[in-house]
Write a protein that holds these residues in place. Structure first.
Motif, PDB file in Angstrom:
ATOM      1  N   LEU A 173       0.828  -1.210   0.000  1.00 40.06           N
ATOM      2  CA  LEU A 173       0.000   0.000   0.000  1.00 40.06           C
ATOM      3  C   LEU A 173       0.860   1.256   0.000  1.00 40.06           C
ATOM      4  CD1 LEU A 173      -2.770  -1.095   2.521  1.00 40.06           C
ATOM      5  CD2 LEU A 173      -3.081  -0.658   0.069  1.00 40.06           C
ATOM      6  N   ASP A 174       1.952   1.233   0.744  1.00 41.41           N
ATOM      7  CA  ASP A 174       2.853   2.391   0.752  1.00 41.41           C
ATOM      8  C   ASP A 174       3.419   2.644  -0.640  1.00 41.41           C
ATOM      9  OD1 ASP A 174       2.451   2.851   3.429  1.00 41.41           O
ATOM     10  OD2 ASP A 174       4.310   1.891   4.088  1.00 41.41           O
ATOM     11  N   SER A 175       3.783   1.563  -1.332  1.00 34.62           N
ATOM     12  CA  SER A 175       4.318   1.701  -2.679  1.00 34.62           C
ATOM     13  C   SER A 175       3.261   2.225  -3.648  1.00 34.62           C
ATOM     14  CB  SER A 175       4.847   0.345  -3.166  1.00 34.62           C
ATOM     15  OG  SER A 175       5.315   0.422  -4.489  1.00 34.62           O
ATOM     16  N   ILE A 176       2.052   1.694  -3.549  1.00 37.08           N
ATOM     17  CA  ILE A 176       0.947   2.127  -4.421  1.00 37.08           C
ATOM     18  C   ILE A 176       0.638   3.604  -4.201  1.00 37.08           C
ATOM     19  CG2 ILE A 176      -1.540   1.883  -4.803  1.00 37.08           C
ATOM     20  CD1 ILE A 176      -1.128  -1.159  -4.243  1.00 37.08           C
ATOM     21  N   CYS A 177       0.536   4.006  -2.944  1.00 41.30           N
ATOM     22  CA  CYS A 177       0.163   5.388  -2.638  1.00 41.30           C
ATOM     23  C   CYS A 177       1.285   6.371  -2.962  1.00 41.30           C
ATOM     24  CB  CYS A 177      -0.266   5.505  -1.186  1.00 41.30           C
ATOM     25  SG  CYS A 177      -1.854   4.696  -0.837  1.00 41.30           S
ATOM     26  N   ALA A 178       2.527   5.933  -2.796  1.00 46.63           N
ATOM     27  CA  ALA A 178       3.651   6.801  -3.168  1.00 46.63           C
ATOM     28  C   ALA A 178       3.657   7.047  -4.666  1.00 46.63           C
ATOM     29  CB  ALA A 178       4.964   6.171  -2.726  1.00 46.63           C
ATOM     30  N   ARG A 179       3.313   6.014  -5.425  1.00 44.01           N
ATOM     31  CA  ARG A 179       3.216   6.169  -6.874  1.00 44.01           C
ATOM     32  C   ARG A 179       2.033   7.061  -7.253  1.00 44.01           C
ATOM     33  NH1 ARG A 179       2.106   1.176 -11.195  1.00 44.01           N
ATOM     34  NH2 ARG A 179       1.364   2.498 -12.919  1.00 44.01           N
ATOM     35  N   ALA A 180       0.939   6.926  -6.533  1.00 45.64           N
ATOM     36  CA  ALA A 180      -0.288   7.642  -6.888  1.00 45.64           C
ATOM     37  C   ALA A 180      -0.219   9.128  -6.571  1.00 45.64           C
ATOM     38  CB  ALA A 180      -1.477   7.017  -6.170  1.00 45.64           C
TER      39      ALA A 180
ATOM     40  N   GLY B 212      -0.488  11.826 -15.937  1.00 49.76           N
ATOM     41  CA  GLY B 212       0.401  11.398 -14.853  1.00 49.76           C
ATOM     42  C   GLY B 212      -0.250  10.598 -13.746  1.00 49.76           C
ATOM     43  N   LEU B 213      -1.570  10.366 -13.850  1.00 56.09           N
ATOM     44  CA  LEU B 213      -2.278   9.625 -12.802  1.00 56.09           C
ATOM     45  C   LEU B 213      -2.427   8.170 -13.241  1.00 56.09           C
ATOM     46  CD1 LEU B 213      -5.029  12.257 -11.912  1.00 56.09           C
ATOM     47  CD2 LEU B 213      -2.778  11.917 -10.846  1.00 56.09           C
ATOM     48  N   THR B 214      -1.594   7.304 -12.699  1.00 59.46           N
ATOM     49  CA  THR B 214      -1.528   5.920 -13.185  1.00 59.46           C
ATOM     50  C   THR B 214      -2.005   4.896 -12.163  1.00 59.46           C
ATOM     51  OG1 THR B 214       0.792   5.722 -12.480  1.00 59.46           O
ATOM     52  CG2 THR B 214       0.382   6.474 -14.742  1.00 59.46           C
ATOM     53  N   VAL B 215      -2.476   5.356 -11.010  1.00 59.11           N
ATOM     54  CA  VAL B 215      -3.093   4.474 -10.011  1.00 59.11           C
ATOM     55  C   VAL B 215      -4.563   4.849  -9.931  1.00 59.11           C
ATOM     56  CG1 VAL B 215      -3.119   3.721  -7.610  1.00 59.11           C
ATOM     57  CG2 VAL B 215      -0.939   4.255  -8.723  1.00 59.11           C
ATOM     58  N   LEU B 216      -5.441   3.935 -10.285  1.00 57.67           N
ATOM     59  CA  LEU B 216      -6.863   4.229 -10.410  1.00 57.67           C
ATOM     60  C   LEU B 216      -7.690   3.380  -9.458  1.00 57.67           C
ATOM     61  CD1 LEU B 216      -7.099   4.157 -14.329  1.00 57.67           C
ATOM     62  CD2 LEU B 216      -6.363   6.052 -12.859  1.00 57.67           C
ATOM     63  N   GLU B 217      -8.608   4.023  -8.761  1.00 61.23           N
ATOM     64  CA  GLU B 217      -9.586   3.304  -7.946  1.00 61.23           C
ATOM     65  C   GLU B 217     -10.901   3.261  -8.723  1.00 61.23           C
ATOM     66  OE1 GLU B 217     -12.401   3.977  -4.042  1.00 61.23           O
ATOM     67  OE2 GLU B 217     -10.393   4.885  -4.003  1.00 61.23           O
ATOM     68  N   ILE B 218     -11.294   2.082  -9.153  1.00 63.08           N
ATOM     69  CA  ILE B 218     -12.548   1.896  -9.880  1.00 63.08           C
ATOM     70  C   ILE B 218     -13.608   1.456  -8.882  1.00 63.08           C
ATOM     71  CG2 ILE B 218     -13.716   0.725 -11.771  1.00 63.08           C
ATOM     72  CD1 ILE B 218     -11.370   2.422 -12.696  1.00 63.08           C
TER      73      ILE B 218
ATOM     74  N   LEU C  27       0.534  16.978   5.391  1.00 67.29           N
ATOM     75  CA  LEU C  27       0.478  16.283   6.675  1.00 67.29           C
ATOM     76  C   LEU C  27       1.305  15.004   6.636  1.00 67.29           C
ATOM     77  CD1 LEU C  27      -3.344  16.639   7.465  1.00 67.29           C
ATOM     78  CD2 LEU C  27      -1.450  18.046   8.314  1.00 67.29           C
ATOM     79  N   PRO C  28       2.072  14.729   7.686  1.00 66.20           N
ATOM     80  CA  PRO C  28       2.936  13.539   7.677  1.00 66.20           C
ATOM     81  C   PRO C  28       2.180  12.217   7.689  1.00 66.20           C
ATOM     82  CG  PRO C  28       2.986  14.625   9.824  1.00 66.20           C
ATOM     83  CD  PRO C  28       2.264  15.542   8.909  1.00 66.20           C
ATOM     84  N   ASN C  29       0.916  12.217   8.143  1.00 64.67           N
ATOM     85  CA  ASN C  29       0.169  10.967   8.176  1.00 64.67           C
ATOM     86  C   ASN C  29      -0.755  10.795   6.966  1.00 64.67           C
ATOM     87  OD1 ASN C  29      -1.599  12.957   9.038  1.00 64.67           O
ATOM     88  ND2 ASN C  29      -2.516  11.741  10.672  1.00 64.67           N
ATOM     89  N   VAL C  30      -0.543  11.613   5.940  1.00 67.54           N
ATOM     90  CA  VAL C  30      -1.277  11.451   4.673  1.00 67.54           C
ATOM     91  C   VAL C  30      -0.310  10.922   3.629  1.00 67.54           C
ATOM     92  CG1 VAL C  30      -2.421  12.677   2.785  1.00 67.54           C
ATOM     93  CG2 VAL C  30      -3.005  13.203   5.158  1.00 67.54           C
ATOM     94  N   MET C  31      -0.643   9.789   3.027  1.00 65.61           N
ATOM     95  CA  MET C  31       0.246   9.184   2.026  1.00 65.61           C
ATOM     96  C   MET C  31      -0.200   9.473   0.605  1.00 65.61           C
ATOM     97  SD  MET C  31      -0.687   5.219   2.864  1.00 65.61           S
ATOM     98  CE  MET C  31      -2.396   4.686   2.988  1.00 65.61           C
ATOM     99  N   CYS C  32      -1.487   9.727   0.399  1.00 63.92           N
ATOM    100  CA  CYS C  32      -2.009  10.158  -0.892  1.00 63.92           C
ATOM    101  C   CYS C  32      -3.438  10.628  -0.652  1.00 63.92           C
ATOM    102  CB  CYS C  32      -1.966   9.045  -1.942  1.00 63.92           C
ATOM    103  SG  CYS C  32      -3.110   7.676  -1.649  1.00 63.92           S
ATOM    104  N   VAL C  33      -4.066  11.179  -1.666  1.00 61.19           N
ATOM    105  CA  VAL C  33      -5.465  11.592  -1.543  1.00 61.19           C
ATOM    106  C   VAL C  33      -6.257  10.990  -2.697  1.00 61.19           C
ATOM    107  CG1 VAL C  33      -4.842  13.763  -0.425  1.00 61.19           C
ATOM    108  CG2 VAL C  33      -5.239  13.715  -2.902  1.00 61.19           C
TER     109      VAL C  33
END
Length: 223
Positions: free
Chosen positions: A19-26, A51-57, A186-192
């Motif tokens: 999840l960290d890897s996915i969100c860092a990419r996103a 540039g948005l290559t991680v998608l939540e369907i 914020l340090p506890n936000v990894m992506c939005v």
């Protein structure tokens, strides 16, 4: 700690790393509800070109599982997850369709347990400290805050950072260009997560160039 506990802890640690890897990419994760099957590929291509290559369907429409399957088959370079997963059958269907991660709007004991048993990493939805504690007790350390703005936005995330120092979030719900930077600082936000970069009117009109531009502009706000 039993051998089973050790194995479960190791599996959860691996899922957290995924999840960290996915969100860092996103950084910004488009939350997509497909209204028309013919929009699946051009919408994904427009977002990816920006540039948005991680998608939540999301599974809010009849085309959700079809979209996940098609994107996994025809756009393997993208990272495709399933959102709005509400129960075990939906989780199983999303896995079968090829979802690479699972996002839920809230948490139940049954769904959290199903997430532990699944090979696919899951971001359980939370809207309160009690929700977080339900998942925390099972080993979850990554959550979706939803609906973020209604739940208190950045002020809530700052407050939650005290008692839950090891927890990180993907806030979704009410995120837009005006508040994006405040969340990502914020340090506890990894992506939005959000959908402002593909207005429904643009999708309906097939204005893929405008969606590509809006996606690129969204990412530029984080540079």
């Amino acid at each position: 700690m039993t051998n089973n506990d050790t194995r479960q802890a190791a599996r959860m640690a691996d899922k957290i790393a995924q999840l960290d890897s996915i969100c860092a990419r996103a950084r910004i994760m488009p939350v997509i509800t497909i209204a028309r099957e013919e929009d699946i590929l051009p919408l994904a291509d427009a977002l990816a070109a920006g540039g948005l290559t991680v998608l939540e369907i999301t599974l809010r429409s009849a085309h959700g599982l079809t979209a996940i399957r098609r994107l996994r088959e025809q756009r393997p370079e993208l990272c495709v997850g399933a959102g709005t997963v509400l129960d075990r059958p939906m989780l199983a269907a999303a896995e079968q369709a090829g979802a690479q991660f699972i996002v839920t709007p809230g948490s139940t004991a049954e769904l959290l347990q199903a997430g532990l048993e699944s090979a696919v990493p899951m971001l359980p939805g939370t809207s309160s400290a009690s929700d977080i504690m339900l998942g925390y007790g099972l080993g979850y350390r990554r959550f979706k805050l939803f609906p973020a703005e209604v739940c208190g936005g950045t002020a809530a995330l700052k407050a939650l950072g005290g008692p839950f120092g090891g927890v990180r979030f993907c806030p979704t719900g009410g995120i837009n260009p005006d508040n994006l930077q405040g969340y990502m600082a914020l340090p506890n936000v990894m992506c939005v997560g959000g959908s402002w970069m593909f207005d429904s009117e643009w999708v309906n009109n097939g204005d893929w160039a405008r969606i590509q531009q809006a996606s690129a502009e969204a990412l530029q706000l984080l540079d």
